[in-house]
Design an enzyme around this catalytic site. Structure first.
Site, PDB file in Angstrom:
ATOM      1  N   ASP A  54       2.557  -5.241 -10.991  1.00 32.32           N
ATOM      2  CA  ASP A  54       2.603  -4.810  -9.592  1.00 32.32           C
ATOM      3  C   ASP A  54       2.908  -5.963  -8.644  1.00 32.32           C
ATOM      4  O   ASP A  54       2.676  -7.131  -8.963  1.00 32.32           O
ATOM      5  CB  ASP A  54       1.258  -4.205  -9.176  1.00 32.32           C
ATOM      6  N   HIS A 105       6.352   0.646  -5.776  1.00 32.19           N
ATOM      7  CA  HIS A 105       4.971   0.363  -5.385  1.00 32.19           C
ATOM      8  C   HIS A 105       4.751   0.614  -3.894  1.00 32.19           C
ATOM      9  O   HIS A 105       3.691   0.288  -3.359  1.00 32.19           O
ATOM     10  CB  HIS A 105       4.659  -1.096  -5.718  1.00 32.19           C
ATOM     11  N   HIS A 109       2.375  -3.330   1.290  1.00 33.06           N
ATOM     12  CA  HIS A 109       1.114  -3.222   0.549  1.00 33.06           C
ATOM     13  C   HIS A 109      -0.041  -2.909   1.497  1.00 33.06           C
ATOM     14  O   HIS A 109      -1.018  -3.656   1.582  1.00 33.06           O
ATOM     15  CB  HIS A 109       0.852  -4.529  -0.194  1.00 33.06           C
ATOM     16  N   HIS A 200      -0.308  -8.393 -12.618  1.00 32.46           N
ATOM     17  CA  HIS A 200       0.452  -8.740 -11.415  1.00 32.46           C
ATOM     18  C   HIS A 200       1.353  -9.933 -11.700  1.00 32.46           C
ATOM     19  O   HIS A 200       0.902 -10.926 -12.283  1.00 32.46           O
ATOM     20  CB  HIS A 200      -0.487  -9.049 -10.246  1.00 32.46           C
TER      21      HIS A 200
END
Length: 243
Positions: A54, A105, A109, A200
């Protein structure tokens, strides 16, 4: 004063209730979801483990993961942020060139504390469009930041033609104290055949340099899967897609 406070609380109660209902699916990482909604949790072929990353792309760290995966002979799924795709297109192109899968994604964020269905639709459509335009391929998967899959994000994903998928185990590699050993232990403790691993490939949204812990743990994670007779690869090969 007391009366005024009560009136304020009463006025805010409906807002809080709406927000709570909106973010209620944030507990999607709980074990109960894996039992009741295994496809959403990323449960797939019991002989396979899906490896996912991610928060990229990151020109400083993502290429290191691509090199490590190539040495291991493993392909993975990278959940990218749309704003990063626009800033670092060469990294995304190289990811695809090396045979990896690129998924969505989100555009950025952010945590969705309040409902914003229109914003959700626009952001996911924009992110999916950026991936499609750059790679020439339609992304299949969507993983919301922080695992917060709200009703608005779910609907936005479906509108964008994306299937939400979370994870069954994570390495806790975003924390300041993460080490290769701690990441390896966190993943292997709960990993089973059919599981989806979350790591990640950047520290963009986490502790500085924490990606090094995930990178250092990667060879042992893959080795342990193979020793258990499990193949490792992207979600495309995980058997989670509907017929």
């Amino acid at each position: 004063m007391v009366t005024s406070s009560r009136r304020t609380a009463a006025a805010l109660a409906p807002v809080a209730a709406v927000a709570a209902a909106h973010v209620a699916p944030a507990a999607t990482w709980l074990p109960v979801v894996r039992r009741r909604f295994p496809r959403l949790a990323g449960v797939g072929d019991p002989a396979h483990v899906a490896l996912t990353f991610d928060d990229g792309p990151d020109p400083g760290s993502t290429p290191r993961f691509l090199d490590a995966l190539e040495e291991l002979g493993v392909r993975a799924t990278f959940f990218v942020l749309g704003d990063g795709v626009v800033r670092h297109p060469a990294v995304v192109r190289e990811t695809v060139r090396r045979g990896h899968e690129v998924a969505v994604h989100g555009w950025s964020h952010e945590r969705p504390w309040l409902p914003a269905p229109g914003d959700d639709v626009r952001a996911l459509a924009r992110a999916a469009g950026a991936v499609r335009e750059l790679t020439g391929r339609c992304p299949r998967w969507y993983r919301p930041p922080y695992g917060i899959l709200t009703s608005g994000r779910w609907a936005a994903a479906r509108t964008a033609g994306l299937r939400p998928v979370l994870w069954t185990v994570w390495g806790r590699d975003w924390t300041p104290g993460a080490t290769p050993a701690s990441v390896r232990a966190a993943v292997t403790a709960g990993l089973r055949g059919g599981g989806t691993v979350l790591l990640h490939d950047t520290d963009r949204m986490a502790a500085p340099e924490c990606w090094r812990a995930a990178l250092g743990a990667l060879p042992d994670i893959v080795r342990r899967c193979r020793e258990a007779g499990l193949s490792v690869g992207p979600l495309a090969e995980h058997g989670t897609a509907p017929p």
